[in-house]
Structure formats: structure tokens, C-alpha cells
Design an enzyme around this catalytic site. Structure first.
Site, PDB file in Angstrom:
ATOM      1  N   LYS A 110      65.141   3.534  36.246  1.00  0.00           N
ATOM      2  CA  LYS A 110      65.750   2.207  36.187  1.00  0.00           C
ATOM      3  C   LYS A 110      66.793   2.083  37.288  1.00  0.00           C
ATOM      4  O   LYS A 110      67.607   2.998  37.491  1.00  0.00           O
ATOM      5  CB  LYS A 110      66.408   1.995  34.819  1.00  0.00           C
ATOM      6  N   GLU A 166      59.022  -1.982  40.467  1.00  0.00           N
ATOM      7  CA  GLU A 166      58.699  -2.944  39.405  1.00  0.00           C
ATOM      8  C   GLU A 166      59.746  -4.054  39.358  1.00  0.00           C
ATOM      9  O   GLU A 166      60.947  -3.784  39.290  1.00  0.00           O
ATOM     10  CB  GLU A 166      58.652  -2.171  38.074  1.00  0.00           C
ATOM     11  N   ASP A 194      56.486  -7.381  36.129  1.00  0.00           N
ATOM     12  CA  ASP A 194      56.622  -7.124  34.685  1.00  0.00           C
ATOM     13  C   ASP A 194      57.099  -8.410  33.996  1.00  0.00           C
ATOM     14  O   ASP A 194      56.300  -9.148  33.412  1.00  0.00           O
ATOM     15  CB  ASP A 194      57.587  -5.952  34.447  1.00  0.00           C
ATOM     16  N   LYS A 218      52.122  -5.212  28.371  1.00  0.00           N
ATOM     17  CA  LYS A 218      52.672  -4.637  27.138  1.00  0.00           C
ATOM     18  C   LYS A 218      52.045  -5.365  25.962  1.00  0.00           C
ATOM     19  O   LYS A 218      51.979  -6.601  25.963  1.00  0.00           O
ATOM     20  CB  LYS A 218      54.188  -4.831  27.093  1.00  0.00           C
TER      21      LYS A 218
HETATM   22  O1  OSB Z   1      57.754   1.448  31.360  1.00  0.00           O
HETATM   23  C1  OSB Z   1      58.451   2.383  30.919  1.00  0.00           C
HETATM   24  O2  OSB Z   1      58.494   3.473  31.491  1.00  0.00           O
HETATM   25  C2  OSB Z   1      59.236   2.257  29.654  1.00  0.00           C
HETATM   26  C3  OSB Z   1      59.451   0.895  29.109  1.00  0.00           C
HETATM   27  C4  OSB Z   1      60.452   0.038  29.828  1.00  0.00           C
HETATM   28  O3  OSB Z   1      60.849   0.333  30.924  1.00  0.00           O
HETATM   29  C5  OSB Z   1      60.964  -1.141  29.146  1.00  0.00           C
HETATM   30  C6  OSB Z   1      61.294  -1.032  27.803  1.00  0.00           C
HETATM   31  C7  OSB Z   1      61.839  -2.093  27.112  1.00  0.00           C
HETATM   32  C8  OSB Z   1      62.028  -3.288  27.762  1.00  0.00           C
HETATM   33  C9  OSB Z   1      61.688  -3.426  29.102  1.00  0.00           C
HETATM   34  C10 OSB Z   1      61.123  -2.365  29.803  1.00  0.00           C
HETATM   35  C11 OSB Z   1      60.670  -2.606  31.206  1.00  0.00           C
HETATM   36  O4  OSB Z   1      59.657  -2.092  31.656  1.00  0.00           O
HETATM   37  O5  OSB Z   1      61.273  -3.394  31.903  1.00  0.00           O
HETATM   38 MG    MG Z   2      59.921  -3.364  33.618  1.00  0.00          MG
END
Ligand code: OSB
Ligand code: MG
Length: 339
Positions: A110, A166, A194, A218
Site C-alpha cells: 500500500k 493499482e 480497482d 472483488k
Molecule cells: O488486494 C489485496 O492484496 C488485499 C485487499 C486490498 O488491498 C483491499 C482490501 C480492502 C479494501 C480495499 C482493498 C484494495 O485493494 O484497495
Molecule cells: Mg485496491
């Protein structure tokens, strides 16, 4: 019968609301609330984040109902590759958090966290690369950069050999422009969408506008496995399956979605079970050496009881359930994501 919504009373009677502890802060929280729904086909998870409004959250409910009332698609895939997820922690914490994952081959980091600066991201990515020289690394900005910041940041971060970035910027047009800017600067980095897919009324706009190389899908935010598969088929983009920081029930649905894709080119963001201190099952879906089993975990009554929220918390979730249900019930049967 398949298109029939169960009654609201039935859903309420079979709903269990829990609050689970996380090991590390994620999206500024250290606890995760989730509603687990028991149905004839198994368990479903309804866990839109607390601030989500009914219009968005109703798709998560459609996914939970699909999971509890319809079997998952048949598949012969027994395990899927997954990435470790590293929250926007300080450099000192990187090793400690990643140690919790069993031998990850792919790590999602992140970046662009509110209150942090680019140097924090560079340090986190550099430390990850130092500790895992062989791993595939990807970053997720959660739309945290402006267009200008994104080019500058990705120019620096791409030096660490990234698989993709992402959602670096919020808008679909911004994503498309960013891809052009990167190409003009000879920065060879793939862009994944995303939020522009899962929070958008038209999840296909990303592919129509050439705004990304791949899309994150998702199960909960897109309204279930079937709906997500249809979006992938129509978009014609490579897909990465990811979690919404679900309990093992939602992770099981995500794994079923991943196993049902015609092609799985990228490791899935489904090893977030590791970020939980505990789960609703005795057999949590946790990755081993970067792979996750495709299975539906059983739910433990004892864990449901132990982590059950106080009556006011349950009341809040019953109201959410009600307002999301009203939206699903009002939708044209043909359009409802349950079909
Ligand atoms: O994709 C992953 O590795 C974990 C999941 C993750 O990042 C996520 C989890 C909860 C809310 C948003 C996100 C996201 O991908 O932005
Ligand atoms: Mg994401």
C-alpha cells in the site's frame, strides 16, 4: 426460484454480526465488522465498510445472498496463487508484518496513504525489495495521488521492478491520461483499475476508455461471483481477484471466483486472512507458500458468539441490511445481480 429474493425476516433470522480484531491497522481501523449470513447453500458474508451508503453496500448484500443461497460454480482448480498484502506501515514494521505470511512470492504494498509522503512509500517499497529480492511486487495507491504526483511517484517506485500499480489516481479519464504520460516517459509499468471498477456504476467504462491494463475484481463489491465473471467476460481485460479484507467466508467466495476465471494470470489479493488476529472459523483460509486452497470454510458457532457485537451494533447492521434489501427488492429482476 433462483431469482427470488429470500424474505427480509429470513435473512435477519440467519444473520450473525461480529467484530474481529486485526493484527495491524488497515484502512485506519484495527477491527473489522462483518455480517455472516447462513443459507441453504452455505455461508455468505456481508461486510461493506461502515461508511458505505446503501446504494453501494447493496451489491455486497447481493454477493452474500448469492453465497448463502446458490452453490459456487463447479471447478477443478484446487489452489490459487495469492499475494501478501502489506499495509502502509513504517519501514521498521515491514519485515515483521511480512513475516506473518508464509513464503510469499508476490507482495502488494500500500502506498499514497493519507498523512504520509512519497519518501515513506519509497522506503517501504525499497525495504520490501531488500527483504524479498525474488518476489513480484505491486503497489496500490487507492486513488491517493493527483495525476502529477502519480507520474513522479511511479517514476521513482518503478525502479524497484513492479508488476503493476493499482488505482494510482481517482478518475477513469485520469487513469487513461496517466497511462499516456507514463508511455511518453518510457516508464514501462502496467496500471490496474480497482475503485474505478468496483465503485463505478458502469464497471466496463475502464476497458472502453483504455484506462487500465488490468482490472481488480472483488466478489462482494461487484455483487457476487456470477456478476464478477460477467464483467470480466465483457471487459476483455486481464483480471486480478482480490479481497475486501473479508473474513474467511468472503475469502472462500473470492477463491471460488478466482478458480472460475477462464484464465488466472496474476496472484490474487486473497491472503488478507493473515491480517486478522482471529476469524469466524476454526480452519481459516490462510495462504501456504503463496497458495490458497479453494474451499468453503465452516463457521464456528463459538467464534460467532465470542466476537458477536453488542445489541446496538447488531441493530445498526439490521438497519443496513434492511436498506440494502429494499434496493435489491426494487431492482428489475432481469438486472438484479443475483441472476
Ligand atoms: O488486494 C489485496 O492484496 C488485499 C485487499 C486490498 O488491498 C483491499 C482490501 C480492502 C479494501 C480495499 C482493498 C484494495 O485493494 O484497495
Ligand atoms: Mg485496491
Amino acid at each position: 426460484m433462483e431469482n427470488q429474493l429470500p424474505s427480509l425476516d429470513e435473512l435477519k433470522a440467519n444473520s450473525f454480526v461480529v467484530r474481529l480484531p486485526l493484527r495491524v491497522k488497515f484502512r485506519a481501523v484495527v477491527e473489522r465488522e462483518a455480517l455472516l449470513l447462513q443459507g441453504p447453500a452455505g455461508w455468505g458474508e456481508f461486510s461493506p465498510f461502515l461508511e458505505y451508503e446503501p446504494a453501494e453496500a447493496s451489491r455486497w448484500l447481493a454477493a452474500a445472498i448469492e453465497s448463502a443461497y446458490q452453490p459456487y460454480p463447479e471447478t477443478t482448480v484446487q489452489r490459487i496463487p495469492v499475494n501478501a498484502t502489506l499495509p502502509a506501515v513504517s519501514t521498521e514494521q515491514v519485515g515483521r508484518v511480512l513475516e506473518q505470511y508464509d513464503a510469499p512470492h508476490t507482495i502488494k504494498i500500500k502506498v499514497a496513504e493519507r498523512g504520509q509522503i512519497l519518501q515513506d512509500d519509497i522506503a517501504r517499497v525499497a525495504e520490501t525489495r531488500r527483504l524479498y529480492p525474488q518476489a513480484a511486487l505491486r503497489v496500490d495507491a487507492n486513488a491517493g495521488w493527483t495525476a502529477q504526483q502519480a507520474v513522479a511517484a511511479l517514476a521513482r517506485l518503478s525502479e524497484y521492478d513492479l508488476e503493476y500499480a493499482e488505482q494510482p489516481v481517482p478518475g477513469i479519464d485520469d487513469l487513461a491520461r496517466l497511462r499516456e504520460d507514463l508511455a511518453a516517459r518510457h516508464i514501462d509499468l502496467k496500471i490496474a483499475a480497482d475503485e474505478s471498477v468496483r465503485k463505478h456504476t458502469d464497471p466496463l467504462e475502464v476497458s472502453r476508455k483504455g484506462a487500465a491494463d488490468l482490472m481488480v475484481i472483488k466478489a462482494q463489491p461487484l455483487g457476487g461471483i456470477r456478476q464478477a465473471l460477467q464483467i470480466v467476460a465483457e471487459a476483455g481485460l486481464d483480471a486480478v481477484v482480490s479481497s475486501a479484507l473479508d473474513t474467511s467466508v468472503g475469502l472462500g467466495q473470492g477463491a471460488a471466483l478466482a478458480a472460475s476465471l477462464p484464465e488466472l494470470k496474476y496472484a490474487c489479493g486473497l491472503s488478507t486472512g493473515t491480517l486478522y488476529k482471529d476469524d469466524v472459523t476454526e480452519q481459516p483460509l490462510l495462504a501456504e507458500a503463496g497458495y490458497l486452497q479453494v474451499r468453503r470454510p465452516g463457521v464456528s458457532r463459538q467464534k460467532l458468539r465470542h466476537y458477536s457485537v453488542e445489541p446496538e451494533g447488531r441493530q445498526r447492521w439490521m438497519q443496513r441490511l434492511e436498506s440494502c434489501y429494499a434496493i435489491l427488492a426494487g431492482q428489475d429482476l432481469a438486472q438484479r445481480p443475483l441472476a
